[in-house]
Design a protein around this motif. Structure first.
Motif, PDB file in Angstrom:
ATOM      1  N   SER A 118      31.973  40.450  44.286  1.00  0.00           N
ATOM      2  CA  SER A 118      31.631  40.062  45.661  1.00  0.00           C
ATOM      3  C   SER A 118      31.640  41.302  46.552  1.00  0.00           C
ATOM      4  O   SER A 118      32.233  42.332  46.212  1.00  0.00           O
ATOM      5  CB  SER A 118      32.635  39.032  46.187  1.00  0.00           C
ATOM      6  OG  SER A 118      33.890  39.655  46.439  1.00  0.00           O
ATOM      7  N   ASP A 119      31.003  41.172  47.714  1.00  0.00           N
ATOM      8  CA  ASP A 119      30.982  42.279  48.670  1.00  0.00           C
ATOM      9  C   ASP A 119      32.407  42.702  49.027  1.00  0.00           C
ATOM     10  O   ASP A 119      32.722  43.888  49.079  1.00  0.00           O
ATOM     11  CB  ASP A 119      30.226  41.887  49.937  1.00  0.00           C
ATOM     12  CG  ASP A 119      28.742  41.685  49.695  1.00  0.00           C
ATOM     13  OD1 ASP A 119      28.251  42.028  48.592  1.00  0.00           O
ATOM     14  OD2 ASP A 119      28.066  41.181  50.606  1.00  0.00           O
ATOM     15  N   GLU A 120      33.273  41.711  49.267  1.00  0.00           N
ATOM     16  CA  GLU A 120      34.654  41.990  49.657  1.00  0.00           C
ATOM     17  C   GLU A 120      35.433  42.663  48.517  1.00  0.00           C
ATOM     18  O   GLU A 120      36.145  43.640  48.746  1.00  0.00           O
ATOM     19  CB  GLU A 120      35.361  40.696  50.080  1.00  0.00           C
ATOM     20  CG  GLU A 120      36.784  40.904  50.539  1.00  0.00           C
ATOM     21  CD  GLU A 120      36.938  41.833  51.737  1.00  0.00           C
ATOM     22  OE1 GLU A 120      37.969  42.521  51.816  1.00  0.00           O
ATOM     23  OE2 GLU A 120      36.021  41.905  52.578  1.00  0.00           O
ATOM     24  N   GLN A 178      37.130  46.410  48.560  1.00  0.00           N
ATOM     25  CA  GLN A 178      38.552  46.603  48.275  1.00  0.00           C
ATOM     26  C   GLN A 178      38.764  47.610  47.149  1.00  0.00           C
ATOM     27  O   GLN A 178      39.628  48.468  47.240  1.00  0.00           O
ATOM     28  CB  GLN A 178      39.212  45.271  47.914  1.00  0.00           C
ATOM     29  CG  GLN A 178      39.414  44.359  49.095  1.00  0.00           C
ATOM     30  CD  GLN A 178      40.031  43.027  48.687  1.00  0.00           C
ATOM     31  OE1 GLN A 178      40.192  42.728  47.516  1.00  0.00           O
ATOM     32  NE2 GLN A 178      40.364  42.220  49.682  1.00  0.00           N
ATOM     33  N   VAL A 179      37.983  47.493  46.094  1.00  0.00           N
ATOM     34  CA  VAL A 179      38.176  48.347  44.921  1.00  0.00           C
ATOM     35  C   VAL A 179      37.651  49.757  45.150  1.00  0.00           C
ATOM     36  O   VAL A 179      38.314  50.747  44.822  1.00  0.00           O
ATOM     37  CB  VAL A 179      37.505  47.719  43.677  1.00  0.00           C
ATOM     38  CG1 VAL A 179      37.529  48.684  42.498  1.00  0.00           C
ATOM     39  CG2 VAL A 179      38.192  46.412  43.305  1.00  0.00           C
ATOM     40  N   ARG A 228      33.881  51.283  49.576  1.00  0.00           N
ATOM     41  CA  ARG A 228      32.475  51.492  49.962  1.00  0.00           C
ATOM     42  C   ARG A 228      31.810  50.126  50.029  1.00  0.00           C
ATOM     43  O   ARG A 228      32.276  49.168  49.414  1.00  0.00           O
ATOM     44  CB  ARG A 228      31.742  52.357  48.921  1.00  0.00           C
ATOM     45  CG  ARG A 228      32.253  53.771  48.767  1.00  0.00           C
ATOM     46  CD  ARG A 228      31.937  54.690  49.927  1.00  0.00           C
ATOM     47  NE  ARG A 228      30.529  54.827  50.191  1.00  0.00           N
ATOM     48  CZ  ARG A 228      29.735  55.726  49.633  1.00  0.00           C
ATOM     49  NH1 ARG A 228      30.216  56.585  48.764  1.00  0.00           N
ATOM     50  NH2 ARG A 228      28.461  55.783  49.946  1.00  0.00           N
ATOM     51  N   GLU A 229      30.702  50.048  50.740  1.00  0.00           N
ATOM     52  CA  GLU A 229      29.939  48.807  50.780  1.00  0.00           C
ATOM     53  C   GLU A 229      29.252  48.587  49.442  1.00  0.00           C
ATOM     54  O   GLU A 229      28.771  49.542  48.827  1.00  0.00           O
ATOM     55  CB  GLU A 229      28.901  48.852  51.902  1.00  0.00           C
ATOM     56  CG  GLU A 229      29.493  48.854  53.299  1.00  0.00           C
ATOM     57  CD  GLU A 229      30.309  47.609  53.612  1.00  0.00           C
ATOM     58  OE1 GLU A 229      29.855  46.490  53.266  1.00  0.00           O
ATOM     59  OE2 GLU A 229      31.397  47.750  54.196  1.00  0.00           O
ATOM     60  N   LYS A 230      29.196  47.338  49.011  1.00  0.00           N
ATOM     61  CA  LYS A 230      28.481  47.024  47.777  1.00  0.00           C
ATOM     62  C   LYS A 230      27.002  47.336  47.986  1.00  0.00           C
ATOM     63  O   LYS A 230      26.422  46.981  49.016  1.00  0.00           O
ATOM     64  CB  LYS A 230      28.672  45.558  47.405  1.00  0.00           C
ATOM     65  CG  LYS A 230      28.008  45.213  46.085  1.00  0.00           C
ATOM     66  CD  LYS A 230      28.272  43.782  45.676  1.00  0.00           C
ATOM     67  CE  LYS A 230      27.549  43.496  44.352  1.00  0.00           C
ATOM     68  NZ  LYS A 230      27.699  42.098  43.966  1.00  0.00           N
ATOM     69  N   PRO A 231      26.383  47.998  47.028  1.00  0.00           N
ATOM     70  CA  PRO A 231      24.971  48.351  47.215  1.00  0.00           C
ATOM     71  C   PRO A 231      24.053  47.134  47.186  1.00  0.00           C
ATOM     72  O   PRO A 231      24.302  46.169  46.464  1.00  0.00           O
ATOM     73  CB  PRO A 231      24.681  49.273  46.032  1.00  0.00           C
ATOM     74  CG  PRO A 231      25.687  48.911  44.997  1.00  0.00           C
ATOM     75  CD  PRO A 231      26.911  48.468  45.745  1.00  0.00           C
TER      76      PRO A 231
END
Length: 116
Positions: free
Chosen positions: A55-57, A61-62, A65-68
């Motif tokens: 997920s984006d969140e 967290q990991v 950075r924003e998920k592409p």
């Protein structure tokens, strides 16, 4: 248009939050050698799962950075260019239209850093 990027381009990504530099080596390799500044680590074995099902969140967290999205510029790196090429092919098959790879990988990075 080439699927490859140069050392100078990769070096310019250190503080560039618009392009996602992904090292697809295993964490144990990174612990032994180090990483290219600004890169995140998603091992090739988990890349497809991470891009498709995180997920984006969770991604934020990991990786901090924003998920592409499918249009986010991606650059893949590994040790010498083979796995980054495989990552590039995988990303393109998943619909990432701005994916490229750094064919020199960590080995090329270290060599270029010594001369630049």
């Amino acid at each position: 248009m080439s699927d490859e990027v140069t050392f100078d381009y990769v070096r310019s990504l250190k503080d560039n939050r618009q392009v996602l530099l992904i090292d697809v080596r295993n964490p144990s390799e990174l612990a032994q050698t180090g990483t290219i500044p600004g890169s995140i680590n998603i091992p090739l074995a988990t890349l497809e799962e991470t891009l498709q099902n995180t997920s984006d969140e969770q991604f934020r967290q990991v990786f901090r950075r924003e998920k592409p999205t499918n249009t986010t510029p991606l650059v893949f790196s590994c040790q010498s260019g083979r796995r980054s090429r495989a990552a590039l092919d995988l990303a393109k098959n998943l619909g990432y239209v701005n994916a490229k790879h750094f064919p020199g990988g960590w080995t090329g990075w270290v060599q270029q850093c010594k001369t630049n």
